[in-house]
Write a protein that holds these residues in place. Structure first.
Motif, PDB file in Angstrom:
ATOM      1  N   LYS A   4     -48.166 -29.489 -32.924  1.00 15.82           N
ATOM      2  CA  LYS A   4     -49.241 -29.222 -31.965  1.00 15.82           C
ATOM      3  C   LYS A   4     -48.848 -28.093 -31.027  1.00 15.82           C
ATOM      4  O   LYS A   4     -49.629 -27.171 -30.777  1.00 15.82           O
ATOM      5  CB  LYS A   4     -49.591 -30.480 -31.184  1.00 15.82           C
ATOM      6  CG  LYS A   4     -50.756 -30.268 -30.237  1.00 15.82           C
ATOM      7  CD  LYS A   4     -51.162 -31.542 -29.556  1.00 15.82           C
ATOM      8  CE  LYS A   4     -52.361 -31.291 -28.649  1.00 15.82           C
ATOM      9  NZ  LYS A   4     -52.778 -32.514 -27.973  1.00 15.82           N
ATOM     10  N   GLU A   5     -47.649 -28.171 -30.501  1.00 12.63           N
ATOM     11  CA  GLU A   5     -47.143 -27.140 -29.589  1.00 12.63           C
ATOM     12  C   GLU A   5     -47.158 -25.756 -30.257  1.00 12.63           C
ATOM     13  O   GLU A   5     -47.634 -24.774 -29.672  1.00 12.63           O
ATOM     14  CB  GLU A   5     -45.721 -27.531 -29.175  1.00 12.63           C
ATOM     15  CG  GLU A   5     -44.901 -26.483 -28.498  1.00 12.63           C
ATOM     16  CD  GLU A   5     -43.444 -26.906 -28.402  1.00 12.63           C
ATOM     17  OE1 GLU A   5     -42.590 -26.002 -28.403  1.00 12.63           O
ATOM     18  OE2 GLU A   5     -43.143 -28.116 -28.335  1.00 12.63           O
ATOM     19  N   LEU A   6     -46.670 -25.680 -31.464  1.00 12.09           N
ATOM     20  CA  LEU A   6     -46.623 -24.405 -32.185  1.00 12.09           C
ATOM     21  C   LEU A   6     -48.021 -23.885 -32.513  1.00 12.09           C
ATOM     22  O   LEU A   6     -48.301 -22.690 -32.378  1.00 12.09           O
ATOM     23  CB  LEU A   6     -45.797 -24.554 -33.466  1.00 12.09           C
ATOM     24  CG  LEU A   6     -44.305 -24.788 -33.257  1.00 12.09           C
ATOM     25  CD1 LEU A   6     -43.653 -25.249 -34.554  1.00 12.09           C
ATOM     26  CD2 LEU A   6     -43.633 -23.538 -32.729  1.00 12.09           C
ATOM     27  N   ARG A   7     -48.883 -24.785 -32.921  1.00  6.99           N
ATOM     28  CA  ARG A   7     -50.260 -24.387 -33.247  1.00  6.99           C
ATOM     29  C   ARG A   7     -50.977 -23.848 -32.017  1.00  6.99           C
ATOM     30  O   ARG A   7     -51.636 -22.801 -32.064  1.00  6.99           O
ATOM     31  CB  ARG A   7     -51.025 -25.588 -33.824  1.00  6.99           C
ATOM     32  CG  ARG A   7     -52.478 -25.283 -34.146  1.00  6.99           C
ATOM     33  CD  ARG A   7     -53.199 -26.500 -34.691  1.00  6.99           C
ATOM     34  NE  ARG A   7     -53.161 -27.669 -33.839  1.00  6.99           N
ATOM     35  CZ  ARG A   7     -53.923 -27.841 -32.753  1.00  6.99           C
ATOM     36  NH1 ARG A   7     -54.767 -26.903 -32.373  1.00  6.99           N
ATOM     37  NH2 ARG A   7     -53.834 -28.954 -32.049  1.00  6.99           N
ATOM     38  N   GLU A   8     -50.828 -24.532 -30.909  1.00  7.41           N
ATOM     39  CA  GLU A   8     -51.488 -24.094 -29.680  1.00  7.41           C
ATOM     40  C   GLU A   8     -50.933 -22.768 -29.179  1.00  7.41           C
ATOM     41  O   GLU A   8     -51.676 -21.951 -28.637  1.00  7.41           O
ATOM     42  CB  GLU A   8     -51.382 -25.174 -28.611  1.00  7.41           C
ATOM     43  CG  GLU A   8     -52.259 -26.379 -28.928  1.00  7.41           C
ATOM     44  CD  GLU A   8     -52.146 -27.514 -27.934  1.00  7.41           C
ATOM     45  OE1 GLU A   8     -51.172 -27.537 -27.142  1.00  7.41           O
ATOM     46  OE2 GLU A   8     -53.041 -28.385 -27.938  1.00  7.41           O
ATOM     47  N   GLU A   9     -49.635 -22.539 -29.361  1.00  5.96           N
ATOM     48  CA  GLU A   9     -49.034 -21.256 -28.981  1.00  5.96           C
ATOM     49  C   GLU A   9     -49.677 -20.103 -29.745  1.00  5.96           C
ATOM     50  O   GLU A   9     -49.802 -19.002 -29.230  1.00  5.96           O
ATOM     51  CB  GLU A   9     -47.528 -21.257 -29.248  1.00  5.96           C
ATOM     52  CG  GLU A   9     -46.723 -22.002 -28.226  1.00  5.96           C
ATOM     53  CD  GLU A   9     -45.241 -22.032 -28.574  1.00  5.96           C
ATOM     54  OE1 GLU A   9     -44.798 -21.300 -29.489  1.00  5.96           O
ATOM     55  OE2 GLU A   9     -44.511 -22.797 -27.918  1.00  5.96           O
TER      56      GLU A   9
END
Length: 68
Positions: A4-9
Motif C-alpha cells: 500500500k505504501e509503495l503504491r500510494e508513493e
C-alpha cells in the motif's frame, strides 16, 4: 508487506497496479491487506514494479535499496 505504501508513493490505484500485474483487483487488494500471500514469482514481479528488493517489499530490510 509494504504494498500500500509503495503504491500510494507512485500515485496509483489498486486497479492500476492489478492491471499492470495481470491479476484481479480483488487479488491485489488481498495482498495489500495481508489476506493472501503472493507466490515467489509474483513477489519478484511486485518488487520489479515498485523498483525495490523483495526483502524490502516483505519487510526484511528497512531501506528500499531501489533496484538498478
Amino acid at each position: 508487506m509494504r504494498l500500500k505504501e509503495l503504491r500510494e508513493e507512485k500515485g496509483l490505484t489498486q486497479k492500476q497496479a492489478a492491471k499492470y500485474l495481470s491479476i484481479q483487483q480483488q487479488t491485489y487488494q488481498r495482498y495489500e491487506r495481508g489476506r493472501r500471500e503472493p507466490r515467489i514469482d509474483m513477489l519478484i514481479k511486485l518488487a520489479d514494479y515498485f523498483d525495490v528488493s523483495v526483502d524490502y517489499l516483505i519487510g526484511h530490510e528497512k531501506t528500499p535499496n531501489h533496484v538498478e
